[in-house]
Motif scaffolding. Structure first.
Motif, short mmCIF file in Angstrom:
data_model
loop_
_atom_site.label_atom_id
_atom_site.label_comp_id
_atom_site.label_asym_id
_atom_site.label_seq_id
_atom_site.Cartn_x
_atom_site.Cartn_y
_atom_site.Cartn_z
N LEU A 216 4.46 2.64 14.99
CA LEU A 216 4.97 2.67 13.61
C LEU A 216 4.07 3.60 12.80
N LYS A 217 4.71 4.58 12.15
CA LYS A 217 3.96 5.52 11.31
C LYS A 217 4.44 5.38 9.88
N LEU A 218 3.50 5.26 8.95
CA LEU A 218 3.84 5.02 7.54
C LEU A 218 3.10 6.01 6.66
N GLU A 219 3.80 6.54 5.66
CA GLU A 219 3.17 7.30 4.60
C GLU A 219 3.36 6.51 3.32
N ILE A 220 2.26 6.11 2.71
CA ILE A 220 2.31 5.18 1.58
C ILE A 220 1.88 5.89 0.31
N ARG A 221 2.67 5.70 -0.73
CA ARG A 221 2.27 6.20 -2.04
C ARG A 221 2.21 5.01 -2.99
N LYS A 222 2.87 5.05 -4.10
CA LYS A 222 2.80 3.93 -5.05
C LYS A 222 3.85 2.89 -4.70
N MET A 223 3.42 1.71 -4.35
CA MET A 223 4.32 0.60 -4.03
C MET A 223 3.77 -0.68 -4.64
N PRO A 224 4.64 -1.62 -4.99
CA PRO A 224 4.16 -2.89 -5.55
C PRO A 224 3.24 -3.62 -4.57
N GLU A 225 2.16 -4.16 -5.09
CA GLU A 225 1.20 -4.84 -4.22
C GLU A 225 1.82 -6.03 -3.51
N ASN B 261 4.89 -6.71 19.13
CA ASN B 261 4.75 -5.76 20.22
C ASN B 261 4.18 -4.42 19.79
N LEU B 262 3.79 -4.29 18.53
CA LEU B 262 3.28 -3.01 18.04
C LEU B 262 1.93 -2.70 18.69
N LYS B 263 1.83 -1.48 19.24
CA LYS B 263 0.60 -1.04 19.90
C LYS B 263 -0.16 0.02 19.10
N HIS B 264 0.59 0.85 18.36
CA HIS B 264 -0.07 1.92 17.60
C HIS B 264 0.48 1.94 16.18
N LEU B 265 -0.40 1.78 15.21
CA LEU B 265 -0.05 1.85 13.81
C LEU B 265 -0.77 3.05 13.19
N ASP B 266 0.01 3.92 12.54
CA ASP B 266 -0.53 5.13 11.90
C ASP B 266 -0.16 5.07 10.42
N ILE B 267 -1.17 4.90 9.57
CA ILE B 267 -0.94 4.77 8.13
C ILE B 267 -1.59 5.94 7.41
N SER B 268 -0.82 6.56 6.49
CA SER B 268 -1.35 7.65 5.66
C SER B 268 -1.31 7.21 4.21
N PHE B 269 -2.43 7.41 3.50
CA PHE B 269 -2.51 7.09 2.08
C PHE B 269 -2.44 8.37 1.28
N HIS B 270 -1.67 8.31 0.19
CA HIS B 270 -1.66 9.42 -0.74
C HIS B 270 -2.18 8.91 -2.08
N ILE B 271 -1.38 8.94 -3.12
CA ILE B 271 -1.82 8.43 -4.42
C ILE B 271 -1.62 6.91 -4.37
N TYR B 272 -2.69 6.20 -4.23
CA TYR B 272 -2.57 4.77 -3.97
C TYR B 272 -3.64 4.00 -4.73
N THR B 273 -3.34 2.78 -5.15
CA THR B 273 -4.25 2.06 -6.04
C THR B 273 -4.71 0.73 -5.48
N TYR B 274 -4.44 0.44 -4.23
CA TYR B 274 -4.78 -0.88 -3.70
C TYR B 274 -5.78 -0.82 -2.55
#
Length: 411
Positions: free
Chosen positions: A258-267, A278-291
């Motif tokens: 699962l690959k995610l690009e996160i920007r502004k989202m409700p906490e 069953n998730l083996k690989h998690l790829d998270i990218s942060f951009h403009i984020y406050t949490y």
């Protein structure tokens, strides 16, 4: 009399196979070697890549795709290649073109040469867009990427119907698509990517039994429908935790990557992440984020079988307050990759909590480089001259010395 060299003794079929592993320019140059080689390159069956000016300049001082010389170059190359029983591996055309350009002839060539992979990215100099023909038919095509062309819902459904062996489909920046239906028992589609479809507001329906990977960048979609996709294993979401609520839990339960690009989202969204057993690989990218690192913490809690965590982050704005150990007492994590790790206070606290909680951890990759520079022309200069990068890298090396039982990789 000089003895004949070994390569010239090979049959034409072998020589053509060798030439097809070269670029078309390199293959064409062999025509001057001897009379036997003069036309061998015209049986080329490899990858034809007309990628913006990179390819065009290799033929001389040409302009962009709107330059008639550039278009003549494409037409001459395509017109020189023979139509044989051997299919062409790939045709890639990524150019700024004039609306009057004869793209239809390129598609006709793709059909005649039985192209297996077609990548068509056309940036027009005016507001008009190329109208991709709904009657396009190919029984050889296995991969298709369309960007900046006109294609409506009916055209897409016809395309899927007329390309029965299509396995990979990417639709990018197609602004007129307001709804999508990808469905059919006969579809062999394995990979589906939807990127920057800004007009897609009404409905997205995916019903493909062979689907393995699904990626989307969708803004403000009202309804999403996933019918049974029993082997879906990879999913990517950009700018869209809202999409999580539209995807059934049984789909997420099957995901392996699962690959995610996160920007502004409700906490609050991060406190209702469905379990991904069953998730083996998690790829998270942060951009403009406050949490801070809350998304990482939330997903670590939801992924009991996670093997690798990749985090690409810019600066966290708020303090890191939620410790990993309070959320996930028993992490199965073996590999952690931290990109954009500048050794700020929040970075260090998150890493130390991770080291304490992930008792099975074997390998840590710490890249102090700015995530947005990766693969860009400025990356090499930044790594060579940035004090920020050098300082963060030095501290990463010092940390590695304190954990000799772990494998550290520090670019």
């Amino acid at each position: 009399m000089a003895s004949e060299d070994g390569i010239s003794k090979l049959p034409d079929e072998i020589l053509i196979c060798i030439l097809s592993r070269l670029t078309i320019k390199e293959a064409a140059k062999t025509s001057i070697l001897a009379s036997r080689w003069r036309y061998l390159w015209t049986f080329f069956s490899g990858c034809l890549d007309f990628n913006d000016l990179v390819y065009m300049k290799s033929f001389g001082p040409l302009g962009d795709g709107r330059d008639p010389r550039s278009l003549r170059c494409i037409d001459q190359v395509l017109g020189s290649l023979k139509v044989t029983d051997q299919s062409l591996e790939e045709l890639r055309i990524c150019l700024d073109i004039d609306p009057n350009c004869d793209v239809d002839s390129w598609l006709k060539f793709a059909t005649q040469k039985r192209v297996q992979r077609l990548d068509l990215q056309l940036r027009l100099c005016k507001s008009e867009w190329y109208n991709f023909p709904s009657h396009f038919v190919s029984r050889s095509l296995t991969s298709l990427r369309l960007a900046s062309v006109y294609l409506n819902k009916e055209g897409l459904e016809n395309l899927l119907c007329h390309c029965p062996f299509l396995e990979v489909l990417t639709l990018e920046k197609i602004r007129i698509l307001t709804s999508i239906r990808v469905s059919g028992l006969s579809l062999k589609l394995n990979y589906l990517q939807l990127d920057s479809l800004v007009k897609l507001k009404d409905h997205l329906e995916v019903d493909v039994s062979n689907l393995i990977s699904f990626e989307e960048t969708i803004f403000g979609l009202s309804t999403t429908c996933f019918e049974p996709v029993p082997i879906l294993a990879d999913k990517m979401l950009r700018e869209g935790f809202f999409s999580l609520s539209f995807v059934p839990d049984d789909v997420f339960g099957r995901l392996r990557t699962l690959k995610l690009e996160i920007r502004k989202m409700p906490e609050a969204v991060f406190y209702s992440i469905p379990e991904l057993p069953n998730l083996k690989h998690l790829d998270i990218s942060f951009h403009i984020y406050t949490y801070g690192f809350l998304p990482c913490v939330a997903f670590l809690k939801a992924c009991p079988s996670l093997y690798k965590l990749t985090v690409q982050s810019t600066r966290s704005i708020s303090p890191y307050e939620r410790k990993v150990k309070k959320h996930s007492a028993h992490l199965s994590l073996r590999v952690a990759e931290l990109v954009g790790f500048l050794w700020l206070r929040d970075d260090v606290k998150f890493l130390l909590d991770l080291l304490e909680s992930a008792t099975l951890l074997e390998k840590i990759i710490i890249d102090p480089g700015r995530a947005y520079l990766l693969g860009k022309p400025g990356e090499k200069f930044y790594r060579k001259n940035s004090w920020e990068y050098k300082s963060a890298r030095t501290r990463a090396i010092e940390l590695a010395a304190k954990f000799p039982h772990l494998e550290f990789v520090i670019p």
